[in-house]
Design a protein around this motif. Structure first.
Motif, PDB file in Angstrom:
ATOM      1  N   ALA A  39     -22.135 -10.573  27.808  1.00  0.00           N
ATOM      2  CA  ALA A  39     -23.514 -10.447  27.320  1.00  0.00           C
ATOM      3  C   ALA A  39     -23.635  -9.289  26.340  1.00  0.00           C
ATOM      4  O   ALA A  39     -24.282  -9.409  25.291  1.00  0.00           O
ATOM      5  CB  ALA A  39     -24.467 -10.250  28.494  1.00  0.00           C
ATOM      6  N   VAL A  40     -23.006  -8.164  26.648  1.00  0.00           N
ATOM      7  CA  VAL A  40     -23.066  -6.996  25.754  1.00  0.00           C
ATOM      8  C   VAL A  40     -22.394  -7.309  24.425  1.00  0.00           C
ATOM      9  O   VAL A  40     -22.920  -6.984  23.352  1.00  0.00           O
ATOM     10  CB  VAL A  40     -22.416  -5.765  26.425  1.00  0.00           C
ATOM     11  N   VAL A  41     -21.245  -7.970  24.469  1.00  0.00           N
ATOM     12  CA  VAL A  41     -20.541  -8.320  23.230  1.00  0.00           C
ATOM     13  C   VAL A  41     -21.375  -9.302  22.407  1.00  0.00           C
ATOM     14  O   VAL A  41     -21.508  -9.146  21.187  1.00  0.00           O
ATOM     15  CB  VAL A  41     -19.138  -8.892  23.547  1.00  0.00           C
ATOM     16  N   ALA A  42     -21.960 -10.301  23.071  1.00  0.00           N
ATOM     17  CA  ALA A  42     -22.763 -11.300  22.352  1.00  0.00           C
ATOM     18  C   ALA A  42     -23.980 -10.657  21.699  1.00  0.00           C
ATOM     19  O   ALA A  42     -24.278 -10.919  20.525  1.00  0.00           O
ATOM     20  CB  ALA A  42     -23.192 -12.405  23.313  1.00  0.00           C
ATOM     21  N   VAL A  43     -24.686  -9.816  22.432  1.00  0.00           N
ATOM     22  CA  VAL A  43     -25.867  -9.153  21.872  1.00  0.00           C
ATOM     23  C   VAL A  43     -25.459  -8.245  20.710  1.00  0.00           C
ATOM     24  O   VAL A  43     -26.147  -8.178  19.686  1.00  0.00           O
ATOM     25  CB  VAL A  43     -26.626  -8.377  22.970  1.00  0.00           C
ATOM     26  N   SER A  44     -24.341  -7.561  20.852  1.00  0.00           N
ATOM     27  CA  SER A  44     -23.869  -6.678  19.783  1.00  0.00           C
ATOM     28  C   SER A  44     -23.547  -7.470  18.518  1.00  0.00           C
ATOM     29  O   SER A  44     -23.882  -7.046  17.410  1.00  0.00           O
ATOM     30  CB  SER A  44     -22.629  -5.903  20.235  1.00  0.00           C
ATOM     31  N   VAL A  45     -22.896  -8.610  18.675  1.00  0.00           N
ATOM     32  CA  VAL A  45     -22.557  -9.441  17.515  1.00  0.00           C
ATOM     33  C   VAL A  45     -23.828  -9.968  16.853  1.00  0.00           C
ATOM     34  O   VAL A  45     -23.965  -9.929  15.625  1.00  0.00           O
ATOM     35  CB  VAL A  45     -21.619 -10.598  17.935  1.00  0.00           C
ATOM     36  N   VAL A  46     -24.772 -10.457  17.662  1.00  0.00           N
ATOM     37  CA  VAL A  46     -26.023 -10.991  17.100  1.00  0.00           C
ATOM     38  C   VAL A  46     -26.786  -9.900  16.353  1.00  0.00           C
ATOM     39  O   VAL A  46     -27.259 -10.108  15.236  1.00  0.00           O
ATOM     40  CB  VAL A  46     -26.892 -11.626  18.214  1.00  0.00           C
ATOM     41  N   LEU A  47     -26.914  -8.716  16.965  1.00  0.00           N
ATOM     42  CA  LEU A  47     -27.615  -7.621  16.292  1.00  0.00           C
ATOM     43  C   LEU A  47     -26.882  -7.189  15.020  1.00  0.00           C
ATOM     44  O   LEU A  47     -27.515  -6.872  14.011  1.00  0.00           O
ATOM     45  CB  LEU A  47     -27.787  -6.434  17.236  1.00  0.00           C
ATOM     46  N   GLY A  48     -25.565  -7.198  15.060  1.00  0.00           N
ATOM     47  CA  GLY A  48     -24.788  -6.868  13.864  1.00  0.00           C
ATOM     48  C   GLY A  48     -25.051  -7.846  12.739  1.00  0.00           C
ATOM     49  O   GLY A  48     -25.194  -7.461  11.573  1.00  0.00           O
ATOM     50  N   LEU A  49     -25.119  -9.133  13.087  1.00  0.00           N
ATOM     51  CA  LEU A  49     -25.406 -10.151  12.070  1.00  0.00           C
ATOM     52  C   LEU A  49     -26.821  -9.999  11.517  1.00  0.00           C
ATOM     53  O   LEU A  49     -27.033 -10.122  10.302  1.00  0.00           O
ATOM     54  CB  LEU A  49     -25.220 -11.551  12.658  1.00  0.00           C
ATOM     55  N   ILE A  50     -27.781  -9.724  12.386  1.00  0.00           N
ATOM     56  CA  ILE A  50     -29.165  -9.525  11.925  1.00  0.00           C
ATOM     57  C   ILE A  50     -29.240  -8.338  10.971  1.00  0.00           C
ATOM     58  O   ILE A  50     -29.864  -8.411   9.907  1.00  0.00           O
ATOM     59  CB  ILE A  50     -30.115  -9.340  13.125  1.00  0.00           C
ATOM     60  N   ILE A  51     -28.592  -7.244  11.329  1.00  0.00           N
ATOM     61  CA  ILE A  51     -28.604  -6.052  10.473  1.00  0.00           C
ATOM     62  C   ILE A  51     -27.920  -6.343   9.139  1.00  0.00           C
ATOM     63  O   ILE A  51     -28.387  -5.913   8.080  1.00  0.00           O
ATOM     64  CB  ILE A  51     -27.952  -4.860  11.200  1.00  0.00           C
ATOM     65  N   ALA A  52     -26.801  -7.098   9.172  1.00  0.00           N
ATOM     66  CA  ALA A  52     -26.094  -7.436   7.929  1.00  0.00           C
ATOM     67  C   ALA A  52     -26.961  -8.293   7.024  1.00  0.00           C
ATOM     68  O   ALA A  52     -27.021  -8.061   5.807  1.00  0.00           O
ATOM     69  CB  ALA A  52     -24.784  -8.156   8.261  1.00  0.00           C
TER      70      ALA A  52
END
Length: 68
Positions: A39-52
């Protein structure tokens, strides 16, 4: 300036208290740990994509404003 007996006693009691509190920790089982890690990895990836994506949009907008 050496340590007094009260300082030494307080440090010893602090470590005893720390050991007692450490024993109260309830460690997660492997299944729970793996789910939480995923869950932490998935949320981190999603937030990273949103920020990008936001970065690209803002950079495009600023570049267009500068060219005017």
């Amino acid at each position: 300036m050496g340590e007094t007996k009260t300082e030494k006693a307080s440090k010893t009691s602090w470590f005893i208290g720390l050991k007692a509190e450490f024993g109260k920790i309830i460690w997660p089982d492997k299944k729970s740990l793996s789910r939480q890690t995923a869950a932490v990895v998935a949320v981190s990836v999603v937030l990273g994509l949103i920020i990008a994506v936001l970065d690209v949009i803002i950079r495009y907008g600023v570049d267009n404003l500068v060219k005017l």
